[in-house]
Design an enzyme around this catalytic site. Sequence first.
Site, PDB file in Angstrom:
ATOM      1  N   LYS A  68      67.113  90.652  30.239  1.00 50.79           N
ATOM      2  CA  LYS A  68      66.962  89.246  29.848  1.00 50.79           C
ATOM      3  C   LYS A  68      66.707  89.068  28.362  1.00 50.79           C
ATOM      4  O   LYS A  68      67.032  88.050  27.780  1.00 50.79           O
ATOM      5  CB  LYS A  68      65.820  88.590  30.646  1.00 50.79           C
ATOM      6  CG  LYS A  68      64.406  88.933  30.173  1.00 50.79           C
ATOM      7  CD  LYS A  68      63.403  87.923  30.743  1.00 50.79           C
ATOM      8  CE  LYS A  68      62.006  88.083  30.185  1.00 50.79           C
ATOM      9  NZ  LYS A  68      61.244  89.221  30.703  1.00 50.79           N
ATOM     10  N   GLU A  70      59.686  98.970  31.200  1.00 46.57           N
ATOM     11  CA  GLU A  70      60.702  97.908  31.117  1.00 46.57           C
ATOM     12  C   GLU A  70      60.738  97.276  29.727  1.00 46.57           C
ATOM     13  O   GLU A  70      60.550  96.066  29.583  1.00 46.57           O
ATOM     14  CB  GLU A  70      60.399  96.818  32.159  1.00 46.57           C
ATOM     15  CG  GLU A  70      60.362  97.294  33.596  1.00 46.57           C
ATOM     16  CD  GLU A  70      59.716  96.270  34.538  1.00 46.57           C
ATOM     17  OE1 GLU A  70      59.169  95.253  34.053  1.00 46.57           O
ATOM     18  OE2 GLU A  70      59.754  96.502  35.751  1.00 46.57           O
ATOM     19  N   HIS A 104      52.884  94.078  33.759  1.00 48.43           N
ATOM     20  CA  HIS A 104      53.423  93.685  32.452  1.00 48.43           C
ATOM     21  C   HIS A 104      52.255  93.128  31.652  1.00 48.43           C
ATOM     22  O   HIS A 104      51.653  92.135  32.058  1.00 48.43           O
ATOM     23  CB  HIS A 104      54.526  92.635  32.618  1.00 48.43           C
ATOM     24  CG  HIS A 104      55.377  92.474  31.383  1.00 48.43           C
ATOM     25  ND1 HIS A 104      54.843  92.180  30.147  1.00 48.43           N
ATOM     26  CD2 HIS A 104      56.711  92.594  31.194  1.00 48.43           C
ATOM     27  CE1 HIS A 104      55.832  92.115  29.260  1.00 48.43           C
ATOM     28  NE2 HIS A 104      56.967  92.364  29.863  1.00 48.43           N
TER      29      HIS A 104
HETATM   30  C1  LIG Z   1      60.392  89.919  30.057  1.00 49.12           C
HETATM   31  C2  LIG Z   1      60.039  91.101  30.881  1.00 49.12           C
HETATM   32  C3  LIG Z   1      60.123  92.397  30.341  1.00 49.12           C
HETATM   33  C4  LIG Z   1      60.430  92.680  28.880  1.00 49.12           C
HETATM   34  O1  LIG Z   1      59.343  92.364  28.075  1.00 49.12           O
HETATM   35  P1  LIG Z   1      59.323  92.759  26.518  1.00 49.12           P
HETATM   36  O2  LIG Z   1      58.064  92.154  26.029  1.00 49.12           O
HETATM   37  O3  LIG Z   1      60.536  92.206  25.884  1.00 49.12           O
HETATM   38  O4  LIG Z   1      59.291  94.253  26.444  1.00 49.12           O
HETATM   39  C5  LIG Z   1      59.877  93.471  31.179  1.00 49.12           C
HETATM   40  N1  LIG Z   1      59.550  93.274  32.475  1.00 49.12           N
HETATM   41  C6  LIG Z   1      59.464  92.045  33.032  1.00 49.12           C
HETATM   42  C7  LIG Z   1      59.125  91.916  34.472  1.00 49.12           C
HETATM   43  C8  LIG Z   1      59.692  90.924  32.250  1.00 49.12           C
HETATM   44  O5  LIG Z   1      59.581  89.704  32.786  1.00 49.12           O
END
Ligand SMILES: *Cc1c(COP(=O)(O)O)cnc(C)c1O
Length: 432
Positions: free
Chosen positions: A83, A291, A211
């Site tokens: 995303k 991620e 996260h």
């Molecule tokens: C947006 C998101 C990410 C990526 O986050 P960054 O801050 O760009 O590294 C990873 N995992 C999930 C579930 C997300 O919603």
Amino acid sequence: MQIIATAATNADRPLHELPPKLQACAAASSRQSSGSVRQALYAAIAQPDAEDAFFVADLGEVQRQFAQWAQLLPRVQPFFAVKCNPDPLVVKLLARLGAGFDCASKAELQQVLHEGVAPQNIIYAHPCKPASHVRFARASGVEMMTFDNADELIKMQQLHPGAKAVLRILTDDSGSLCQLGLKFGAASESTLELLRTAQRLGVDVVGVSFHVGSGCQSEAAFGDAVMRARCVFDQAASLGMRMTLLDVGGGFPGRGDQSGLAFADVASVLAAALDCHFPVSHYSHVRVIAEPGRYFVASAFSLAVNIVARRCVARADGPAFMYYVNDGVYGSFNCIMFDHQHPSPRVLTCAGQLVDAHAKAASSASGFESSVWGPTCDSIDCIVPSGRLPELQVGDWLVFDGMGAYTICAASRFNGFKISDVVYVDTEHALL
Ligand SMILES: *Cc1c(COP(=O)(O)O)cnc(C)c1O
């Protein structure tokens, strides 16, 4: 608001101006990256009738970030969060390099599967999924998917009995720009009951994810979150479940991040927390993944915008300038609204002349009070509310570096303005 008048990227900025943490990184990459991105910028604006705003994306920078990850976090396999920037060449390159992918919708799954990525290297990392997207995941062989509530477990039981469920837990995201915990994550009081529910439903819970929040500003958040994940591993063990996946999520800073947080520091805190709470001696059966989104792409994209109009405003302390450029808050600069960014431009041309990126940076006291505005009719469409720039003319170019994360992907065509195109360079011959 600081406007960097002449520095090209962090790699081009004199090293002594960078926080010490970033100096080593910049020194390592300046050799390869600056020349070619600069050449692409110069070549594009030299085209007759050049006017549209455009990105220059350096695929080599993505590869360098990938190499740095492998070096500093060898135990953690990165799954790129699509995303953040679903650019087709970025996805293709990361697939070639062997990254996994974090997808949050059917379309993202399709894009990544189309690149030939194996379903075992894809996680459907959205705790609240539409039924049709879950069915698509099942039909495509994508098994890993996150949940943080009992209804989602029922959905998996009915629509995807072979799913490998990953429990997304709530962590402390108070130090992050985008606090995802407002929307997702199981509170620690609820995790044991969720595990029991999964057991009753016969859903296979293979691990834990979290996260710490996007734009995380404190490396300590990762240490705390890994500790919480271990508590849930212990709860699962108490129910006779053996977990095999730890997903440490996103939130890693890009190179030259405005937060000043350096990836090397996050990596060392995270690696230490893993050694402490998941020592390889007892947890070698646990696959550790992450991620990262921003980390891979933020520094790889620069955005050049053209001054299409300007207004000189007389003020008691001299003239001030309002510059109107052809990408804005409804376009790539939506990151100001959604991602809480404060982009700073550097001057690419002044009165039609190229500004040498290696010239001494103009002192911030020189120049004129200036603001930079996007092209739409809305006054919310302001990119830089206040700063100092030399006097620029209509037709001059500004560049914003570090524009690869959460920019193009959320841009709109509001007011009939186009979404800026991407020109690619590849300073490492990574793909092109
Ligand atoms: C947006 C998101 C990410 C990526 O986050 P960054 O801050 O760009 O590294 C990873 N995992 C999930 C579930 C997300 O919603």
